[in-house]
Write an enzyme that holds these catalytic residues in place. Structure first.
Site, PDB file in Angstrom:
ATOM      1  N   ASP A 153      39.327  25.751  11.477  1.00 31.15           N
ATOM      2  CA  ASP A 153      38.883  26.166  10.144  1.00 31.15           C
ATOM      3  C   ASP A 153      39.086  27.649   9.894  1.00 31.15           C
ATOM      4  O   ASP A 153      38.839  28.144   8.798  1.00 31.15           O
ATOM      5  CB  ASP A 153      37.429  25.780   9.895  1.00 31.15           C
ATOM      6  CG  ASP A 153      36.417  26.525  10.758  1.00 31.15           C
ATOM      7  OD1 ASP A 153      36.831  27.277  11.665  1.00 31.15           O
ATOM      8  OD2 ASP A 153      35.197  26.346  10.545  1.00 31.15           O
ATOM      9  N   HIS A 201      38.915  28.051  16.386  1.00 30.69           N
ATOM     10  CA  HIS A 201      38.666  26.882  15.543  1.00 30.69           C
ATOM     11  C   HIS A 201      39.714  26.745  14.449  1.00 30.69           C
ATOM     12  O   HIS A 201      40.153  27.749  13.865  1.00 30.69           O
ATOM     13  CB  HIS A 201      37.279  26.978  14.899  1.00 30.69           C
ATOM     14  CG  HIS A 201      36.160  26.938  15.886  1.00 30.69           C
ATOM     15  ND1 HIS A 201      34.839  27.137  15.527  1.00 30.69           N
ATOM     16  CD2 HIS A 201      36.157  26.716  17.229  1.00 30.69           C
ATOM     17  CE1 HIS A 201      34.074  27.051  16.606  1.00 30.69           C
ATOM     18  NE2 HIS A 201      34.853  26.795  17.643  1.00 30.69           N
ATOM     19  N   CYS A 226      31.855  28.095   8.499  1.00 32.71           N
ATOM     20  CA  CYS A 226      31.150  28.027   9.779  1.00 32.71           C
ATOM     21  C   CYS A 226      29.639  27.911   9.575  1.00 32.71           C
ATOM     22  O   CYS A 226      28.942  27.309  10.398  1.00 32.71           O
ATOM     23  CB  CYS A 226      31.433  29.264  10.622  1.00 32.71           C
ATOM     24  SG  CYS A 226      33.185  29.633  10.837  1.00 32.71           S
ATOM     25  N   ASP A 233      29.403  24.132  13.326  1.00 32.14           N
ATOM     26  CA  ASP A 233      29.783  23.925  14.724  1.00 32.14           C
ATOM     27  C   ASP A 233      28.925  22.875  15.408  1.00 32.14           C
ATOM     28  O   ASP A 233      29.349  22.260  16.390  1.00 32.14           O
ATOM     29  CB  ASP A 233      29.673  25.243  15.498  1.00 32.14           C
ATOM     30  CG  ASP A 233      30.772  26.219  15.141  1.00 32.14           C
ATOM     31  OD1 ASP A 233      31.797  25.770  14.595  1.00 32.14           O
ATOM     32  OD2 ASP A 233      30.606  27.418  15.401  1.00 32.14           O
TER      33      ASP A 233
END
Length: 663
Positions: free
Chosen positions: A474, A472, A645, A352
């Site tokens: 992802d 997000h 992440c 991030d």
């Protein structure tokens, strides 16, 4: 190039003019002529080319071509092919005649001093400044394109600098010159000419904050290089030494393309006559540069470095996670870099915080880290620990309102190279999560979106991610490289595939096999229970619709077919109006070439094996991929994140040169 100069001749005294090599000078043969003159003849000394242009519809070309009518439709221009050795060493003579006379009525003489002035850059994109026949003022994309490229000088070659090299007004390291683009000024001519003429280098006011120019005087001393153009200097009177024919410069970029900057900058040099008031430029040569864009690398590019954080973990699970990452990096022949707790301040979400990319010019390429605006515990890591020699840094500041969760770079991804219809994207396309198709909601900050769009080479696509609690991209998609002709697959999380799998296992008599069976501090849920859970079924139907909306966008914007997509079984449940992964989100994986680090899903054990793991292996291993399932349950999943992440990967740049594409 300056507009064509005009020189007026006189019958009473010789005229003197400066003629730049390769540039035509208009000669006014009609401004001062004998009273009875009807025709003229022009001749020149060796080294002078004479051109006579006429309108054949209005002027009859004379039988003897050396006698031309003094007609307004007949023009004379001259040029020189080399620089003079002395002042006025070239001569043009114009003789005037009556209508039927061979005896000249008068003569005008023009003495020329040839001077070679040229500002040259790497228009051919070969890594060296060289004279070219193309228009140096323009810049063209594509395989047949031309034009020089600038790197934003955003690395830090001298460790004594407090920030990127572009912030320095003086050279701090000779290595910094390698990041700059060469520019050469040719200034050949008689030394005496430069007693009454000067050379002035200029940068437009609009570009002065975007480009810096250093003049090189040779030697290995930093003092031999001084900044002559930049934010503080719009003009520079060139310090030409006697006999000097070429002067070298180095040009650096100071800012990336953005919403207020298309990426093109120009520099020019003027030959100025100081004997007039006001001083008059008699020739100007201009060159254009395009700033190299920041380019993001997708999962399909080979890995070079794997980044992960060491954090204080009351469960002790982080230590095991680091060991698993080390083993995976070893398999992939990838360097592992661990960010210690003292530098991450227990912020483990390194994906991030930053995104790796690179910049490239014909003479140089280096990686550049894009620092996200999230600014939590890891906020100083990209600047303090990654910025360095041949490793650049860029960020975008957002308004005082502060970032949203969608400004984190887990919400930033890139596709492999794709073709959409007849449109090629040889560097892929950037993907960002947004509130679409929902009105309102969270969206990545405009300054970041504008920056990504302004790079031009990876046209961004906005997806719908605001249905997720973290929000997000992802969390529901990733790309993996494959060994077949396509070269990659898009993986999408799929609740419907997961429920179908569970239904199949129930039909086979395994309904009592349980999700999370044996996992400490987590209630096990049998397949029968999950299939009977109306709330979970309803949540899954909602999430599937959200993912299907993105599926259609991805197919349309990336030119994909159903054969290019692999559905990975995954369940989500709603917390309020936002979704979270019900079990570790397998799509949120780290991709190191053919080695995949996948969150261990703790699925129902059937015949001694996790049915979810077996399903994923059956989907991916035939594509030449190796699946390693890693326990991230306590260290990441319970904190609303997964392996992707908590990791970050620097990858090899594309072999494709960005300037060869057409945006």
């Amino acid at each position: 190039m300056a507009s064509q100069r005009a020189v007026r001749l006189s019958l009473k005294k010789p005229t003197h003019a400066v003629c730049v090599v390769g540039v035509k000078t208009y000669v006014d043969v009609r401004s001062d002529i004998p009273k009875e003159a009807k025709t003229f003849r022009v001749s020149g000394s060796p080294g002078v080319e004479i051109f006579i242009a006429h309108d054949p519809a209005r002027v009859i070309e004379p039988t003897y071509k050396d006698h031309w009518p003094l007609d307004s439709n007949v023009d004379v221009t001259v040029s020189v092919d080399t620089a003079s050795k002395a002042l006025s060493d070239l001569k043009v003579k114009v003789s005037y005649f009556g209508e039927y006379e061979d005896h000249a009525l008068g003569h005008s003489v023009l003495f020329l001093t040839g001077v070679d002035i040229s500002l040259d850059v790497d228009t051919g994109r070969k890594g060296k400044a060289k004279r070219s026949q193309v228009d140096k003022k323009t810049w063209r994309w594509g395989p047949e394109g031309y034009g020089a490229v600038l790197l934003v000088n955003c690395d830090r070659d001298s460790l004594s600098s407090s920030g990127p090299d572009l912030a320095n007004r003086q050279l701090m390291s000779l290595d910094d010159l390698k990041d700059m683009s060469p520019m050469v000024l040719t200034c050949d001519g008689p030394d005496k000419l430069f007693h009454s003429h000067k050379l002035v280098l200029n940068v437009p006011f609009s570009d002065c904050k975007r480009v810096g120019v250093f003049c090189a005087r040779g030697g290995n001393s930093l003092s031999s290089y001084k900044q002559v153009l930049g934010p503080q200097h719009l003009t520079y009177e060139v310090e030409r030494q006697p006999g000097e024919q070429k002067i070298s410069f180095y040009v650096e970029g100071l800012t990336f393309p953005n919403s207020d900057f298309l990426g093109l900058v120009s520099l020019s040099v003027s030959l100025v006559d100081t004997g007039t008031l006001p001083e008059v430029p008699i020739f100007t040569d201009t060159v254009a540069f395009r700033m190299a864009p920041w380019i993001m690398t997708p999962n399909t590019q080979p890995p070079l470095e794997l980044y992960v954080c060491s954090v204080i973990d009351p469960h002790g699970s982080n230590e095991k996670f680091l060991k698993d990452m080390s083993d995976l990096a070893l398999k992939a022949n990838c360097k592992l870099i661990i960010c210690p707790w003292t530098e991450n301040r227990n912020d483990r979400w390194i994906q991030d915080e930053m995104e790796f990319g690179y910049v490239e010019a014909p003479h140089k390429s280096f990686p550049v880290v894009f620092d996200s605006p999230r600014d939590r515990g890891l906020k100083d890591f990209p600047f303090k620990r990654i910025l360095g020699p041949d490793f650049g840094y860029v960020t975008q500041k957002i308004p005082l309102a502060g970032p949203s969760g969608l400004d984190s770079f887990g919400n930033l991804d890139a596709s492999p190279p794709v073709t959409v219809g007849s449109k090629e994207y040889p560097l892929g396309r950037i993907l960002i999560g947004s509130s679409f198709p929902k009105s309102g909601g969270r969206r990545m900050a405009k300054v970041v979106r504008d920056f990504l769009k302004a790079q031009q080479v990876q046209a961004p696509v906005e997806l719908y991610s605001d249905w997720l609690s973290v929000g997000h991209v992802d969390e529901f998609l990733t790309f993996v490289p494959t060994s077949d002709r396509k070269g990659f697959r898009l993986l999408l999380a799929s609740p419907s595939v997961c429920l179908k799998l569970f239904q199949e296992k129930k039909d086979e008599g395994h309904g009592e096999a349980a999700q999370f069976d044996g996992l400490k501090d987590q209630v096990a849920r049998s397949i029968n229970e999950m299939l009977a859970d109306r709330s979970l079924q309803s949540d899954s139907a909602f999430v599937q619709k959200c993912i299907d909306w993105n599926r259609e966008v991805l197919k349309r914007e990336l030119g994909l077919t159903e054969r290019d997509i692999v559905d990975i079984p995954q369940l989500f449940h709603l917390k309020g109006s936002y979704a979270e992964a019900f079990f570790p989100d397998m799509v949120n994986m780290v991709v190191l070439g053919k080695y995949l680090g996948i969150p261990k899903p703790f699925g129902p054990i059937i015949n001694g094996r996790c049915c979810l793991e077996e399903k994923v292996r059956s989907l991916l291993e035939p594509l030449g991929l190796h699946c390693t399932f890693i326990d991230d349950y306590l260290s990441y999943h319970k904190l609303l994140g997964e392996i992707h992440c908590g990791t970050n990967v620097r990858r090899q740049p594309f072999s494709f040169k960005w300037w060869r594409m057409v945006p």
